[in-house]
Structures are given as C-alpha cells and as structure tokens.
Design an enzyme around this catalytic site. Structure first.
Site, PDB file in Angstrom:
ATOM      1  N   TYR A 366      15.013 -29.511  35.806  1.00 43.09           N
ATOM      2  CA  TYR A 366      14.826 -28.581  34.689  1.00 43.09           C
ATOM      3  C   TYR A 366      15.503 -27.232  34.993  1.00 43.09           C
ATOM      4  O   TYR A 366      15.220 -26.617  36.021  1.00 43.09           O
ATOM      5  CB  TYR A 366      13.328 -28.373  34.473  1.00 43.09           C
ATOM      6  CG  TYR A 366      12.994 -27.567  33.259  1.00 43.09           C
ATOM      7  CD1 TYR A 366      13.244 -28.078  31.987  1.00 43.09           C
ATOM      8  CD2 TYR A 366      12.422 -26.317  33.373  1.00 43.09           C
ATOM      9  CE1 TYR A 366      12.934 -27.346  30.866  1.00 43.09           C
ATOM     10  CE2 TYR A 366      12.109 -25.573  32.255  1.00 43.09           C
ATOM     11  CZ  TYR A 366      12.371 -26.095  30.997  1.00 43.09           C
ATOM     12  OH  TYR A 366      12.065 -25.364  29.893  1.00 43.09           O
ATOM     13  N   CYS A 832     -12.370  13.972 -30.417  1.00 43.59           N
ATOM     14  CA  CYS A 832     -11.520  15.155 -30.378  1.00 43.59           C
ATOM     15  C   CYS A 832     -10.897  15.370 -31.748  1.00 43.59           C
ATOM     16  O   CYS A 832     -11.243  14.685 -32.718  1.00 43.59           O
ATOM     17  CB  CYS A 832     -10.446  14.998 -29.313  1.00 43.59           C
ATOM     18  SG  CYS A 832      -9.206  13.782 -29.773  1.00 43.59           S
ATOM     19  N   CYS A 834      -8.106  14.571 -32.750  1.00 37.63           N
ATOM     20  CA  CYS A 834      -7.313  13.419 -33.204  1.00 37.63           C
ATOM     21  C   CYS A 834      -8.224  12.397 -33.877  1.00 37.63           C
ATOM     22  O   CYS A 834      -7.750  11.397 -34.404  1.00 37.63           O
ATOM     23  CB  CYS A 834      -6.619  12.721 -32.036  1.00 37.63           C
ATOM     24  SG  CYS A 834      -5.703  13.801 -30.949  1.00 37.63           S
ATOM     25  N   CYS A 928      -5.273  31.249 -21.021  1.00 41.73           N
ATOM     26  CA  CYS A 928      -5.443  30.273 -22.102  1.00 41.73           C
ATOM     27  C   CYS A 928      -5.310  28.864 -21.528  1.00 41.73           C
ATOM     28  O   CYS A 928      -4.438  28.612 -20.699  1.00 41.73           O
ATOM     29  CB  CYS A 928      -4.382  30.507 -23.171  1.00 41.73           C
ATOM     30  SG  CYS A 928      -4.401  29.243 -24.463  1.00 41.73           S
ATOM     31  N   CYS A 936      -2.091  30.833 -26.555  1.00 40.80           N
ATOM     32  CA  CYS A 936      -2.116  32.159 -27.178  1.00 40.80           C
ATOM     33  C   CYS A 936      -1.623  33.236 -26.218  1.00 40.80           C
ATOM     34  O   CYS A 936      -1.453  34.384 -26.606  1.00 40.80           O
ATOM     35  CB  CYS A 936      -3.530  32.488 -27.624  1.00 40.80           C
ATOM     36  SG  CYS A 936      -4.682  32.609 -26.235  1.00 40.80           S
TER      37      CYS A 936
END
Length: 995
Positions: A366, A832, A834, A928, A936
């Site tokens: 081997y 909200c 919306c 704001c 604003c």
DNA sequence: GCAAGGTC
C-alpha cells in the site's frame, strides 16, 4: 507442496491458539458484521482470520466484496460477514440554498446549516451494509486505526444503528494487517473512540466553512474586479493549498530580496608525483579553516602572510577514522514522492497515480503510508528472494540473503499503525516506462534498506601556513554495500597522498579567490513536500494533490528546471491578504488547528469550544477581508492592471445578507435579499420547500443585518437591522436611519414596513433543539446527541420533520400588513381620514411621549396624515381632523411648568432632537408632525420658556419657522444672526458697520 | 463552481 506444508506448519507454530478458533461454518449462530475501510483490507483480514478458508460473494458494490468465515471470539462461535467501504462514506455539505453561490452571502457560511450525506458513488456500499446488518447481532469496525479511520468507523455505526439500534458494537485495534496483529485485535476488542472521531468532524466542518466562504468571496469579487483576466477563473482558498502557495511565494520573495555579498578566501594546492609514476601528478587542495571573509582587505593581509617567504606549509594534524554512509530508511509515502521527483523527475501526483496502479496489480504494498518501520513478523526474506530472479539486482538480492543475519532493514521512527513501509510484494520485470522506473525505485530502496551501510575510511590532514590553518580530506571506500544497488546516492572516493605530522612542503599555489553569495534557489517539488510534511500541511496521501491544485489554479508554475515560481495571481493573493493584515498563507493557522484537534483526541479540549474558537477566529479574518477587500484588488492590480470599481456590498448577483433570523415556519435561516426590481425581501433559505417570505416596501433604501440580536423575538437569534428609509415615504416623526428589530417586537417598524413573519405549527422546533443540531454556534452540536442524531442526517429523520413543517409554512405564509387583532384593541381602533381602520403605534423616540401609543393612517407613506393618541377619545367614522382638536398634543415639562404643543394644523406636535453638528446639537424641539412639504412649519424649542404660551395655537404663530427646521432653519426660528466679518451679533455681513 | 480527507 513441501513449501505449502511448511507454511502451514509455521502458521500453526506461530498461532497455535487459533487452530481451534477456526470452526465449521454451521456451528456458529452469532453473526458479526465486520467492516474494513477498503476492500483490500477486508480481504486480507478475512484471509488471516479464516486461515484462508473464507468464502466470497458479491455485495451491491462491485468494488467491495463480502467475505464469510467462522471465527471464535467473544467466547462464542461467530459467523463472520466481512465487507468494506472505500474511504469516507459521508461528506459534509451546506443545506439547501447555501449550496448555491448566488443565494447566500459567503459570510453566512460560517453559521449556515450543514449536513452529512452519503457521497453519491457510495450508495451501493451503504446498501450492502444496511442489508447485511439486519441478520447480525454485532458490528466489528476494522477501519484504519488513525484519526480518519475512527471517524469512518462512526459513519458505519450510524448506518447500522439506523437499521438496528440494538446492535452491539466493537472496535478492532491493530497496528498492521498481519496474522498476529489481527488475531490479537479479536482477542482484545475495544470500543470506538468518539473523541478522535469528533476531532475529524471539527476539521471537516472548518475546512468546508472556511474553504467555501473564502473561495466564493475571492472568486466572486475578483472575477468582477479583473474581468479581462479572471472572469472564468476559480480562485479557491483552502487551509492546505494556501500555505502550500505560501511556501512557494516565501522562497520567491527571499530570492527577490536577496542581496548578494562578495567574499574572499584563500586556497592552498599541493602537487606531487603520484607514487612512483613520473608522469602522474596528484593535486591536493587544502581549504581555508576560516572558510571565507567578507572583508577583502583583511583577506589580502592574511593572504600576504601566507605567501611571505619562505611560505612553507607544516602538517600539524593527521586524523584518520572509519566513516559510514547510512543506507536509506524504510520507505514511506513522502520519501517515495521526494525521491521520485528528485531522482526520476516524475512529479508527486504522477508518482502516486502510478504507485496506486502498481499496488492494485499486486506489485507493491500500500503506497499511502506514514510508516517507516517494518513490522517484526514481516517475511523480508521471502520478499528479497522474489527479487533474486531479476537480471540486474538479482545477484545483489542473493548476496543480501547470504549476509549474516539476512535482511536487516534500517527502520525510522514513525508509524501510522495501519500500513507497513512501501516495499515490492511481487517480482516483475515486464513493466515499462514510468511504471518500471517507480517499481525499480521502490525495489532498489527496499533492497538497499535491508542491506548494510556503506563503509569507508576518511583521512583529514591539517596544515599551517603563514599563521593560517588549512585542511584536506581523503576518502577510501572499503565496502559499498547498499550503494551497489542504490544509484540514487553518491559517495565518491577521494584519494590524497600520505601526510605525516611534522611534514613540511612548499605549496604549488596559494591563491586568494573571490566569490559572491547566491540567492536560495526556488523550491523543487521535493523541497515543497518536505516543507508541507514539516509543517503538517496535508497528509501523505494529499501532498501531491495540494501541489496539483495550486498549479491548476494558476497560483504557481514550473520553471524549465522544474522549480516552483509563483504566478501573478498567487503572488497577488498572498500580498493582498498580507496587506489586509492576515498571514493567510502561513502554516501557523493550520498548525494551531492540528494542535487543538490533538487536544480533542486526548480529551483535553471540548470539540464545540474548539469549533467555536476557530470559526470565530476565521469569521473575524473574513469580515476584515470583506471590509478591506479593496486591498486585495490593489495588490492584484499591480499584475492585472486597473481594478474595476465594484460596489463592495455586491458579492454576487442577488445581493444577499447573512442570516437575519431563523424562519418561524421551518427553522431554516431567513436572509435579506435584493429583488429583481431593486427592492428588498426577507426570504427563507428553505425555499422552495418553505416559501416564508416578506417583501419590504419601496421606502426601504437600504437594509443590512446588524450584529446585535433582539432580546425579545423568538426563535432566537433574531438580528436587528440597520435601516435607511426614504424620509418622503415615512411619517416625519420616524427616524429615517435606525437600527431596529423587524422580528415583530417593534410594532411601529413592523407596521410601517408592513412585515410579519408567519409561524407554522412547527415553530417549536427552534426550542426543542432539532433545527440547529448541526450548527456550530448552537450548543447542541450533533456529536452531543449521540450517534442517533447524526444518523438523522442520512435518513432525514429529525430534519425530515422540519421539512414537513416547511411545507405547511408554505401554505400559511403571509406578508400582509399586520392588523391589531392581537392587541386586544380592535374594537377601539378609529378610522382615519381615508375611511379605513388606523394602525396603532408606539412613540419610540426618547422624550416626554416615549412609550405612548397612538393611531395613524395605515398607509405606509403618510397616507391622510391622521393622528390620534391612543388614550384620546375616539370618534368613529371620523373623516375630518376634528377628533384631533381635542387632543392634548405633546406635553413637556420645562422649568417645572407643564404645557402642550399643538401645531397650526391642530395636530399634536412631535418632539425631536437636533442631531446635526452645530450649536444646537442635542437641543430638543417640537415640530409639525406632517411631512415637510405638507406640514404647517410649526417649530418650537423645547428648552425655551413656553409657560407663558399655554395655548398651543397662539404660541405656534410666534414660533413658526417653516418646513425646514433643523438643517436649514428659517429666519423666524433662528437666533439673532452673527456677522461673519466682525463676528458680532445682531447683523449680517451685508449690514456690517465695519464693512 | 467551494475544502480536505478517505478511497477505486
């Protein structure tokens, strides 16, 4: 016939106890499955244990036969079934998408889940073992008794226990495959050594993670940076190939930096008639005892002393002593490779290929062995006898047999306890070409090793001239011995005349000569193998492969005289990493790992700790390499021209992150990935089995996984992210850059991003320890769970469950915006402007309202601007801002006075802090809450005395500063101007009186 | 497409 009989008698004499061990096959009822590492070993062991009485049959693998015989051990008659593997049966690899280069960040490979699975061409071997173990009561492991062998043994155990959990397990311990050794092993059966196997697991895991991470990083980056040169190149990194490259580069650099120095020396020659012959002159050269001097003037002075009349040399010492030249040590693989490369000019790779062929044909033993000690019971005489037929070295072999004591090998000191030194096992003279040369080298080496050292006699004559000493040596060879068969060594006789102490002579010449030091030569392959061997880089079986790899990768090339020269790519890589600050090409890193692996084997280190330590170490190096990758470009641009600019975050086409979190659905990693439309998504690595994913909104400009981990979200670890959001698309009170958790604990961010991870029923897996069974940084590494857990990698047991969960996760996955059902406030949520249900958030900013909850429009951008504190009265179907007129606004305490701030929109003002560098840094203010372009413009410093402005709206007017409050404050909100000319307040440069 | 280690 007589010889056969003698052999049998001898065997019985050597092994009398075993005679009774060979029993009729039918007498045994206890079946034992024996498994060796390779077929050859299985066959030889069967042959020895059975007394050549084994029967052979086929298994599923045509290379791995099954040998059957009876044997007496464990105090019973055993029916032995012997089969074999072909090395490792299992191999580590990454799981799922981690295998794909474009689907994960290379950094994630340090943590990515890995699994062991059967190598494709080993399936038949596995099937054989699974089939055979069913009828057996015990398993006996015969793998090589080294570290890898022990690990391979546990691979066999895993397979067998999977089929038959109750199987009894034994380990055969043997140092060589000889009758004595294998029979002894059966008499003292042991248990497999888990610690040794663990050490191999650690090495395998580290090699995979580190190799893959660096290889992908280097390849992906450098292909883009130098597309003209490297676009198709694989630029690999490995813990063995890089140090091998390092050796080549180091020698090259040493040559480059070498500065030659001139030196001078003095040489004395003495010519005289040879014996009585008139026309035969004999020249003796005496070398200077000082060797050489680097100072010319000093040498000149000494030389003048020597030649100053009368210039007579006097013999002051004559020393004569026996001298030996040692025969070679028994051959191991490294020596075969080196000799073949040096003497036959056949490279290591080719040598091993040929040696393996010779081995399979039965001509040599081997060839992969670290043993240079012949076992005591090896029949050297028979091996030498075989060679007496040879036309060239047959006579030498015969003389060797006739020596007193016969063949006596010169042994070394190392043994791998598995294979003997390389030696011829069968005579042949029909080989041709390189095969013949290799066989000849092995045979001559074996015969030389078994012969005697060469004997000689050495005479040293020392003379004095002008105060300086000189000497000359002569050698007389008395017995060539091994040299007769070993042309690879030279030992030349050198004749010098007889000199006696007190003799005087007039030198023929006294020369002062000049020379110069020369640079060390480039490495030969033999040099390279020696260095690898010395520093523990690779094994005897892999040295040649690593050298071949760095040649194939174009890191190195061979000069005409077969020496190693680093290529531009190799040089650039080594220099680049050196510039980054890590000596990646030095052998130390690997050596340190080897030392730790030894500690694991000895029980002096914990495998998980070692794993964690080395992964952490390499991860740091890798992160550093990522952050300083341009240095790598810089180093290579010296050779490949200007580097193309690449986004350093772009490592591969999909731009993928490291692990963000474990998938709540299947347990695999979730990562952040760039979508085709340039947006981001969070995606599960279990795709396509698990389709858990979340798509992030366009407002996300960039998102990166942060190192920090959320203390709340489960299953851990859920990393925070570094977020950069588009301020135009988020509420103005929300920081556009922040480090946040998107795992679900932070409702603000969850809702703003519209992200929620869905967990399937299998979420609990992250807590029961299954998911991370193979992840190094979880403290439940597979080894700790015993072999059963390891087996799950093969049959997909524990992980299979996870896969099923993935499938369910696929169906349940949702990426919708979270609702508030789980807050218990569903009925109190207002609509909200919306007309849709608002979302509830919590104030995250430090300040007076920190922690307060509020409602806002659910749209991810500003939506309608609706805002309402959660504790304010709610008006349903409120389509105007009237509800907000009742709100308390932000409140703050300044100078002990509480007040509320409301902006001109009648909305509660937001409380912020100036972060920008300048005089106001750190000051807080109210502004704001609307986005700048719609708001604003209300602004008010929080530290101003606002107590007199109890009515927010009236105060607002006085403090209006427009939209841009922080970075570009408007005139009304500013402090009085300061003149840039005179630096006084109250006016600007334009109106400066000193103008 | 990646490592290194077994082996055929």
């Amino acid at each position: 016939m007589v010889k056969l009989f003698c052999d049998k008698i001898r065997r019985l004499l050597i092994l009398p106890p075993f005679f009774k061990q060979i029993m009729p096959r039918n007498a045994s009822s206890y079946k034992v499955l024996n498994v060796a590492e390779k077929n050859d070993a299985a066959k030889r062991i069967s042959d020895m244990l059975s007394g050549h009485q084994f029967q052979r049959r086929e298994g599923f693998s045509k290379f791995n036969k099954i040998y059957e015989f009876d044997y007496y051990m464990l105090n019973k008659h055993c029916q032995m079934i012997m089969t074999s593997l072909s090395g490792h049966l299992l191999n580590y690899d990454f799981v799922g998408n981690y295998r794909k280069w474009s689907s994960c960040h290379p950094l994630s490979l340090f943590d990515a889940e890995i699994e062991k699975s059967v190598t494709e061409n080993m399936n038949n071997i596995k099937k054989t073992i699974e089939k055979e173990i069913r009828s057996c009561q015990a398993l006996l492991i015969w793998t090589d008794c080294d570290r890898e062998g022990e690990n391979i043994g546990f691979e066999i155990i895993d397979i067998c226990q999977n089929v038959k959990p109750s199987i009894s397990i034994y380990r055969a311990k043997f140092s060589e495959i000889t009758e004595r050794s294998v029979n002894n092993a059966c008499r003292s059966l042991a248990q497999p050594d888990r610690r040794t196997s663990d050490a191999v697991d650690v090495r395998q895991e580290l090699d995979l993670r580190i190799g893959a991470a660096f290889t992908r990083f280097q390849t992906l980056r450098l292909q883009k940076v130098f597309p003209q040169v490297l676009s198709n190149k694989l630029i690999s990194y490995g813990s063995c190939q890089f140090p091998t490259l390092g050796f080549v580069v180091e020698r090259y650099k040493a040559r480059e930096q070498f500065q030659s120095e001139r030196f001078w020396k003095i040489e004395v020659t003495h010519t005289q008639r040879h014996g009585d012959e008139v026309d035969q002159m004999q020249v003796t050269t005496f070398s200077w005892k000082r060797g050489r001097l680097f100072d010319e003037l000093a040498c000149k002075v000494l030389h003048e002393n020597c030649i100053e009349p009368p210039a007579v040399a006097a013999v002051i010492d004559v020393n004569s002593r026996p001298r030996s030249r040692w025969r070679p040590v028994a051959m191991e693989t490294v020596e075969l490779e080196k000799l073949s490369s040096r003497k036959l000019k056949i490279n290591a790779k080719e040598t091993m290929k040929i040696a393996e062929k010779l081995y399979t044909q039965g001509y040599i033993s081997y060839p992969r062995t670290e043993t240079n000690i012949f076992p005591k019971d090896i029949d050297l005489r028979r091996l030498v006898e075989d060679q007496t037929q040879h036309p060239i070295w047959g006579d030498f072999s015969q003389r060797l047999l006739e020596l007193d004591g016969g063949p006596t090998p010169r042994n070394g000191r190392s043994t791998d306890k598995a294979h003997p030194p390389i030696h011829p096992t069968k005579f042949t003279c029909s080989l041709t070409g390189n095969e013949a040369k290799i066989y000849e080298l092995i045979t001559r080496h074996f015969l030389a090793c078994c012969h005697r050292d060469a004997q000689g006699h050495e005479t040293t004559v020392e003379v004095k001239l002008g105060g300086e000493k000189f000497s000359a040596q002569g050698l007389m060879i008395i017995a060539k011995n091994y040299l007769e068969v070993y042309p690879y060594d030279r030992w030349n006789a050198k004749v010098i005349p007889v000199y006696n102490v007190g003799d005087e002579f007039e030198p023929t010449d006294v020369k002062m000569t000049q020379g110069a030091t020369t640079a060390p030569p480039l490495l030969t392959e033999a040099d390279l193998i020696s260095l690898m061997d010395k520093h523990g880089i690779g094994t005897d079986a892999t040295h040649a492969e690593h050298i071949e790899t760095i040649k194939n990768r174009m890191y190195v090339e061979l000069t005409n005289d077969q020496r190693f020269l680093p290529g531009e790519l190799g040089l650039g890589l080594v220099e680049g990493y050196n510039m980054i600050g890590y000596q990646m090409s030095q052998p130390d890193l690997r050596a340190e790992l080897e030392a730790d692996l030894r500690k694991i084997c000895e029980g002096n280190a914990d495998k998980d700790q070692v794993l964690r330590h080395h992964i952490a170490k390499y991860r740091r190096v890798f992160e550093e390499a990522l952050s300083k990758a341009e240095k790598l470009d810089e180093a290579l641009s010296v050779y490949f021209g200007t580097a193309s600019q690449v986004n350093c975050q772009v490592l591969n086409p999909s731009e993928v992150s490291t692990s963000l979190r474990p998938c709540p659905s299947c347990g695999k990693d979730m990562i952040i990935k760039r979508k085709k439309d340039d947006g981001f998504m969070v995606s599960c690595m279990g795709f396509p089995q698990c389709r858990n994913a979340a798509f992030l909104p366009k407002s996300v400009i960039s998102i990166n996984v942060d190192e920090s981990v959320c203390g709340v979200c489960q299953p851990r670890p859920v990393h925070r992210v570094r977020l950069k959001l588009d301020s135009r698309n988020i509420p103005s009170y929300f920081d556009s850059e922040q480090v946040a958790c998107i795992g679900g604990c932070d409702e603000d961010i969850t809702n703003i991003l519209g992200i929620r991870f869905k967990a399937s029923e299998g979420t609990a897996q992250s807590q029961n320890g299954q998911r991370h069974y193979s992840r190094h940084n979880q403290n439940n590494h597979r080894g700790e769970q015993g072999s059963g857990s390891r087996l799950s990698t093969i049959r997909g047991g524990g992980r299979g469950a996870a896969r099923k969960r993935s499938a369910s996760g696929k169906r349940k996955m949702s990426t919708s915006v979270a609702n508030n059902a789980d807050t218990g406030l569903e009925n109190d949520i207002p609509e909200c402007n919306c007309g849709v249900r608002a979302i509830e958030l919590t104030v995250r900013k430090e300040g007076p309202n920190h922690g307060q909850r509020f409602f806002k429009c659910s749209k991810t951008n500003r939506g309608c601007g609706f805002f309402l504190w959660a504790d304010a009265p709610v008006r349903r179907n409120n389509r105007s801002t009237s509800a907000l007129t009742e709100n308390q606004g932000h409140s703050s305490t300044t100078s002990g006075v509480t007040y509320s701030a409301t902006c001109r929109c009648s909305l509660p003002a937001v409380h912020r802090t100036v972060h920008r560098e300048g005089t106001n840094k750190g000051r807080s203010f109210y502004a704001c809450s609307k986005p700048r372009e719609n708001g604003c413009g209300y602004f008010e410093w929080a530290d101003q005395d606002n107590s007199k402005n109890s009515a927010g709206a009236s105060r607002n007017k006085e403090n209006l500063i427009g939209n841009d409050t922080v970075s570009r404050p408007s005139a009304r909100g500013r402090k009085p101007p300061t003149c840039s000319l005179c630096h006084e307040g109250g006016h600007t440069r334009r109106g400066c009186p000193k103008k």
